[in-house]
Design an enzyme around this catalytic site. Structure first.
Site, PDB file in Angstrom:
ATOM      1  N   ARG A 193      -5.690  -2.554  -2.233  1.00  0.00           N
ATOM      2  CA  ARG A 193      -4.622  -2.680  -4.085  1.00  0.00           C
ATOM      3  C   ARG A 193      -5.855  -3.477  -4.513  1.00  0.00           C
ATOM      4  NH1 ARG A 193      -1.268  -0.046  -6.629  1.00  0.00           N
ATOM      5  NH2 ARG A 193      -0.011  -1.976  -8.579  1.00  0.00           N
TER       6      ARG A 193
ATOM      7  N   VAL B 132      -3.432   2.000 -13.090  1.00  0.00           N
ATOM      8  CA  VAL B 132      -2.576   1.734 -12.246  1.00  0.00           C
ATOM      9  C   VAL B 132      -1.408   1.428 -11.889  1.00  0.00           C
ATOM     10  CG1 VAL B 132      -3.074   1.360  -9.533  1.00  0.00           C
ATOM     11  CG2 VAL B 132      -5.291   1.421 -10.798  1.00  0.00           C
ATOM     12  N   SER B 133      -0.448   2.621 -11.431  1.00  0.00           N
ATOM     13  CA  SER B 133       0.804   2.873 -11.235  1.00  0.00           C
ATOM     14  C   SER B 133       1.740   2.164 -10.661  1.00  0.00           C
ATOM     15  CB  SER B 133       1.420   4.437 -11.342  1.00  0.00           C
ATOM     16  OG  SER B 133       0.750   5.342 -11.593  1.00  0.00           O
ATOM     17  N   ALA B 134       2.670   1.492 -10.532  1.00  0.00           N
ATOM     18  CA  ALA B 134       3.297   0.721  -9.552  1.00  0.00           C
ATOM     19  C   ALA B 134       3.572   1.360  -8.802  1.00  0.00           C
ATOM     20  CB  ALA B 134       4.887   0.345  -9.825  1.00  0.00           C
TER      21      ALA B 134
ATOM     22  N   GLN C 299       3.711   4.579  -6.912  1.00  0.00           N
ATOM     23  CA  GLN C 299       3.090   5.948  -6.414  1.00  0.00           C
ATOM     24  C   GLN C 299       3.302   5.865  -5.130  1.00  0.00           C
ATOM     25  OE1 GLN C 299      -0.061   2.707  -6.881  1.00  0.00           O
ATOM     26  NE2 GLN C 299      -1.689   4.546  -8.208  1.00  0.00           N
TER      27      GLN C 299
END
Length: 788
Positions: free
Chosen positions: A399, A432-434, A438
């Site tokens: 990530r 970028v979502s948590a 996701q």
């Protein structure tokens, strides 16, 4: 080679182990040093926390405790700490840590609400840190407001036999760069630097007119085994990539490899050098053209081969580039081509990307692996990733490499989303979502190996999660309307991806024409808030396929998996969430009205503005209050109440008010407007207690205007109906039909019409069997977990 132009040979860890095991140490802390620390870094009134870097046998750490600090003392030689613990066994205000300041995370203090340090000291240790500029940038970010970094290092007048621990004046100046408040004292052969106010921004700079032979050049972008990028401090006072002119008959790749060897001593094969793009800009009267060359593999030891041009070479974590100090403009442009956005506010240049693929490029710190496992474990504990495939994807996809602008700890925080693109106003337009969200959305897609997936809204990381789940035979098409976002996804996927992502520039509301499999995509995922369900999403979805969309209804967003059965989509699950708003052709402007001198903003989130005639007068009048009789505990979850009101109350809207408003008691309130009157929902604490669970609150309706009492009763009736019929039954059955579907072909329920579809909400107790609450119960609400 003179000392001022040579890189210090940093002793290896075993050499330090032997040094301390033989009973050796360093110069004792002098009274003048102690006096300077006491005068210029006094302990705050509420207590101070200090970090001693390269603490050795602990003399300075103990000195700091005598000044009143609580100290974390770190060294990477365990032998030094063995002696420190023995020599200072009676000192309780020091915690000893064996860690490498260049690679390991700093110690944390359990229960310490004041994050960071008031004082960070590096005594006789800075010369032995190879990436000292990057380390100082990272340490500066750990300072509390008003805190200081104190560096104590021998002057260059140190005797020759000990000159390897001294820094010359150029290097001392470099240590101070990037701090707004610098004091220096020279005492007893030592330079003492007190650094405060770390700078927050990189300064991108140019130099004079390019020489003719440098008009066509090549910049080499190289990373080490930890993913850090190589930059050199030039004698011109700026950081630069290895670079130079392309000679006659030479390829850009060959030029980059040659310059890397000539300047740094590192060697690479031309086959491992890949042209990412050709940059073109103008510098004075010269048209400058440069190839950005990504070198994916190299050998050798870093050396200073051209001391007339460079002072030193260092490896930098990507997130430190934003506060680097002075960075040469062509280098900034090249870095942004490989990791778009990693250098903020870089100048503009024309870019001509090359189609030849490369990567993925290996390299990450061990700490990233630990944090990724920690993030995954937290997401699994929360119930968001029950399947082995999603768990494996979370553990495998790096990530942090899709978030190069933030530290590792931020990239792997399972609770937060990270903004990656902002408008000039500061509004987030891409993120970028948590990780928990996701993972939940990936679970709801129910992906199998070999599936074809459409992602609307790019970024890279989420697409790679999906690609990992669908495996080698699967494919993910990711579409976004922002060229920068698409380029970022392409570049980051090249660096760290699977090669199974196709990034497409286009309006996501149209899906991905030209990329649709013959029978449609097996799954479609939308990663922005949608107020409508675009026909293309349904049409490009295979029969029985699943569309997961963050659907905004009345301003309340829920991530919903929808299963296609013919032309109808059926909801199966609801997750409380939030996303960036849609910016495509289907984006909807929310009608608003500003009232009461700016104290109240009415928002019709369903898209149709109501009549505000008479509301100004109403809000200036008396307020009517009506209790609903619904009393709840402090931790009570009422997320379905908001959606129930939005879909069942005629005239529904939302109110926004500034803090401390005397007109409306709720900063963001559900409301209804009709007949020159307004009513809104609020709650009032009616009893207190030692814990939030002991609190009790009652829902009230506040109303203004001649029809206020009638609107209040209507809203109160809605609340009571929800409490009686919906509260324990969770969310409604939801079906989404194409726009234009006749009423007699719709199932019973409350209807919300949008330009592209007709939504039918069949709430529990109003006709059909309700959906069961999710297996992980109240956790699905996650009201505090909102992804920008």
């Amino acid at each position: 080679m003179s000392r001022s132009r040579a890189m210090i040979a940093v002793p290896r860890k075993q050499e330090w182990q032997d040094h301390y095991a033989e009973g050796k140490g360093f110069r004792q802390v002098g009274e003048v040093e102690r006096a300077l620390l006491a005068e210029y870094t006094p302990v705050p009134d509420d207590g101070g926390r200090a970090l001693d870097v390269g603490c050795g046998t602990g003399e300075l750490a103990v000195t700091l405790t005598e000044l009143g600090y609580t100290v974390d003392a770190v060294d990477y030689a365990e032998e030094a700490l063995i002696r420190a613990r023995s020599d200072h066994a009676g000192v309780s205000a020091v915690r000893w840590w064996c860690l490498d300041i260049e690679r390991d995370p700093l110690p944390e203090v359990a229960g310490d609400e004041k994050c960071g340090f008031d004082l960070i000291t590096l005594r006789l240790s800075i010369a032995f840190i190879s990436s000292r500029t990057a380390v100082l940038r990272s340490l500066g970010a750990q300072l509390r407001p008003g805190g200081a970094i104190v560096i104590i290092t021998p002057l260059n007048s140190t005797p020759a036999e000990r000159r390897n621990i001294a820094l010359d004046e150029d290097e001392l100046d470099l240590l101070a760069e990037g701090f707004g408040d610098v004091s220096r004292f020279d005492v007893e052969g030592l330079a003492v630097l007190v650094l405060r106010a770390p700078a927050g921004e990189v300064l991108v700079v140019e130099r004079g007119r390019p020489a003719p032979q440098a008009v066509f050049g090549a910049s080499a972008v190289v990373t080490d085994t930890e993913g850090r990028v190589l930059l050199g401090r030039s004698t011109r006072g700026m950081w630069e990539l290895p670079a130079g002119g392309v000679e006659s008959g030479e390829s850009a790749q060959a030029a980059a490899v040659r310059e890397l060897a000539e300047e740094t001593g590192l060697t690479a094969k031309v086959a491992d050098a890949h042209v990412v793009t050709i940059l073109h800009d103008d510098r004075e009267d010269v048209r400058r053209i440069a190839a950005v060359v990504r070198i994916t593999s190299w050998t050798g030891q870093l050396d200073l081969r051209e001391p007339s041009k460079f002072l030193r070479w260092e490896w930098f974590p990507h997130h430190t580039l934003a506060s680097l100090g002075r960075l040469f403009a062509p280098s900034a442009l090249a870095l942004n081509e490989v990791w778009p956005g990693v250098v903020p506010r870089a100048p503009e240049a024309r870019s001509y990307p090359c189609a030849a693929p490369y990567g993925p490029v290996s390299g990450e710190p061990a700490e990233a692996v630990r944090l990724r496992e920690q993030m995954t474990a937290s997401v699994i504990r929360g119930g968001w990733a029950p399947s082995p495939r999603v768990q494996a994807a979370l553990r495998a996809v790096p990530r942090h490499r899709f978030l190069p602008e933030v530290p590792l700890a931020t990239a792997y925080d399972d609770e937060i989303a990270v903004a990656t693109v902002r408008e000039d106003s500061g509004a987030v337009v891409s993120s970028v979502s948590a990780p928990w969200l996701q993972a939940d959305m990936a679970e709801q897609l129910r992906l199998e190996p070999g599936m074809q997936v459409l992602e609307v809204g790019s970024g890279g990381y989420n697409a790679e999660l999906l690609a990992h789940i669908v495996g080698d035979r699967g494919r993910v098409v990711s579409v976004d309307l922002d060229p920068f976002v698409v380029r970022r996804a392409e570049r980051l996927c090249a660096e760290a991806g699977s090669g199974r992502i196709t990034a497409v520039l286009g309006d996501g509301s149209l899906g991905a024409p030209g990329h649709v499999p013959p029978s449609g995509f097996d799954a479609v995922i939308i990663t922005h808030t949608a107020t409508d369900v675009a026909p293309a999403w349904r049409e490009q979805l295979a029969e029985g396929g699943r569309l997961v969309v963050p659907l905004d209804v009345g301003g309340y967003t829920r991530s919903i998996p929808l299963v296609r059965r013919g032309d109808v989509l059926h909801a199966e699950h609801w997750t409380y969430c939030g996303f960036v708003r849609d910016r495509g052709a289907a984006a909807r402007t929310v009608p608003t009205a500003v009232l009461a001198g700016g104290e109240v903003t009415v928002r019709w989130e369903l898209g149709t503005a109501g009549d505000t005639t008479g509301l100004e007068e109403a809000l200036a009048g008396e307020r009517y209050e009506l209790g609903t009789g619904l009393v709840v505990a402090g931790q009570f979850n009422f997320e379905t109440l908001q959606l129930f009101a939005a879909t069942t109350l005629e005239g529904f809207c939302r109110l926004s008010v500034p803090a401390g408003s005397e007109v409306v008691a709720q900063r963001d309130a559900a409301a209804i407007v009709a007949d020159g009157s307004l009513a809104y929902l609020t709650h009032i604490k009616i009893s207190d207690g030692p814990e939030p669970a002991d609190w009790r609150s009652e829902f009230f309706i506040h109303a203004y205007g001649p029809a206020g009492p009638e609107l209040a009763e209507r809203f109160a009736s809605c609340v009571r109906t929800w409490d009686r019929e919906v509260r324990e039954s969770w969310y409604p059955a939801l079906s989404i039909h194409p726009a234009g579907t006749p009423d007699d072909q719709l199932p019973p329920g409350d209807r919300v019409d949008t330009p592209a579809c007709r939504m039918v909400f069949d709430w529990p107790g109003r006709g059909r069997v309700p959906l069961p609450a999710p297996a992980h119960g109240p956790a699905v609400a996650a009201s505090g977990r909102v992804a920008p």
